[in-house]
Structure formats: structure tokens, C-alpha cells
Write a protein that holds these residues in place. Structure first.
Motif, mmCIF file in Angstrom:
data_model
loop_
_atom_site.group_PDB
_atom_site.id
_atom_site.type_symbol
_atom_site.label_atom_id
_atom_site.label_comp_id
_atom_site.label_asym_id
_atom_site.label_seq_id
_atom_site.Cartn_x
_atom_site.Cartn_y
_atom_site.Cartn_z
ATOM 1 N N UNK A 39 1.864 109.274 49.905
ATOM 2 C CA UNK A 39 0.560 109.043 49.284
ATOM 3 C C UNK A 39 -0.525 108.786 50.323
ATOM 4 N N UNK A 40 -1.662 109.463 50.158
ATOM 5 C CA UNK A 40 -2.837 109.196 50.982
ATOM 6 C C UNK A 40 -3.648 108.086 50.312
ATOM 7 N N UNK A 41 -4.646 107.596 51.002
ATOM 8 C CA UNK A 41 -5.516 106.573 50.404
ATOM 9 C C UNK A 41 -6.216 107.144 49.159
ATOM 10 N N UNK A 42 -6.611 108.413 49.216
ATOM 11 C CA UNK A 42 -7.281 109.035 48.068
ATOM 12 C C UNK A 42 -6.341 109.095 46.861
ATOM 13 N N UNK A 43 -5.088 109.435 47.081
ATOM 14 C CA UNK A 43 -4.111 109.470 45.986
ATOM 15 C C UNK A 43 -3.930 108.062 45.434
ATOM 16 N N UNK A 44 -3.818 107.072 46.322
ATOM 17 C CA UNK A 44 -3.690 105.674 45.890
ATOM 18 C C UNK A 44 -4.877 105.266 45.024
ATOM 19 N N UNK A 45 -6.105 105.592 45.461
ATOM 20 C CA UNK A 45 -7.295 105.231 44.693
ATOM 21 C C UNK A 45 -7.296 105.906 43.322
ATOM 22 N N UNK A 46 -6.929 107.202 43.276
ATOM 23 C CA UNK A 46 -6.887 107.924 42.001
ATOM 24 C C UNK A 46 -5.812 107.367 41.076
ATOM 25 N N UNK A 99 3.788 100.705 39.843
ATOM 26 C CA UNK A 99 4.778 100.375 40.880
ATOM 27 C C UNK A 99 4.445 101.087 42.180
ATOM 28 N N UNK A 100 4.060 102.363 42.104
ATOM 29 C CA UNK A 100 3.716 103.131 43.306
ATOM 30 C C UNK A 100 2.471 102.559 43.976
ATOM 31 N N UNK A 101 1.481 102.184 43.188
ATOM 32 C CA UNK A 101 0.252 101.599 43.728
ATOM 33 C C UNK A 101 0.563 100.310 44.480
ATOM 34 N N UNK A 102 1.355 99.447 43.867
ATOM 35 C CA UNK A 102 1.703 98.166 44.497
ATOM 36 C C UNK A 102 2.534 98.374 45.763
ATOM 37 N N UNK A 103 3.472 99.313 45.712
ATOM 38 C CA UNK A 103 4.307 99.601 46.888
ATOM 39 C C UNK A 103 3.448 100.167 48.019
ATOM 40 N N UNK A 104 2.511 101.055 47.690
ATOM 41 C CA UNK A 104 1.628 101.632 48.701
ATOM 42 C C UNK A 104 0.787 100.543 49.359
ATOM 43 N N UNK A 105 0.278 99.622 48.561
ATOM 44 C CA UNK A 105 -0.533 98.523 49.100
ATOM 45 C C UNK A 105 0.273 97.675 50.066
#
Length: 98
Positions: free
Chosen positions: A16-23, A49-55
Motif C-alpha cells: 500500500x502507498x500513502x495514497x491507497x492508505x488515504x483512499x 484492519x489494513x489501514x491500522x496495520x499500514x499506520x
């Protein structure tokens, strides 16, 4: 639909890129993808879950993380001027459940 395996979930988060995370974060917040399609309950849960893991992996500063609520003692006095007293009442039809 089967949930992805742990290794494929890990690969997703790693890619995931930052843009994917934001979307994805916005999609979880609104309950729909940027193109307007509604997220299913499972998609919303897995996306969160993916958002939290990416963070966590990308060491996003605490105040930018999903679900962060600033503590009043850490913020300026301006936050105190926004305080408001709320009165909670039962919803219509719930009067019998007191």
C-alpha cells in the motif's frame, strides 16, 4: 467469500502507498469506495484492519492515526471553549425500557 490468508493480508499492507492508505481510510469512514460503490461489512472490517496495520508499519504520528482523539491536557486551551453540555434522553419508543 473466504478471507485472505495472513500472508496475503501482509503482502497487501506492504504494497500500500500513502495514497491507497488515504483512499482506504476515507472509504472506511464513508462506507463507500471513491467510485461510489458501497463497502460490504466484511470489506469495511478488512479495510480498517489494513489501514491500522499500514499506520503501525509506517510509523504514522499518533495525532494522524485512525481513531485518534486528542486529550484536552495535550491541546491548547481552545479545546475547552468547544465543550458543550449534552442531555441524553431515550429515543422515541424506548420510554418503556428505563
Amino acid at each position: 467469500m473466504d478471507s485472505p490468508s495472513f500472508s496475503s493480508f501482509e503482502a497487501l499492507v506492504d504494497s500500500m502507498s500513502r495514497e491507497v492508505w488515504e483512499n482506504m481510510r476515507r472509504a472506511v469512514e464513508l462506507g463507500k469506495w471513491p467510485d461510489g460503490r458501497v463497502l460490504s461489512v466484511e470489506q469495511r472490517a478488512l479495510s480498517l484492519q489494513a489501514v491500522l496495520a499500514w499506520e503501525a508499519r509506517n510509523q504514522v504520528p499518533e495525532r494522524e492515526r485512525t481513531g485518534h482523539v486528542p486529550r484536552p491536557d495535550c491541546e491548547s486551551d481552545h479545546i475547552h471553549s468547544l465543550e458543550q453540555i449534552l442531555t441524553l434522553r431515550p429515543a422515541k419508543g424506548d420510554d418503556d425500557h428505563a
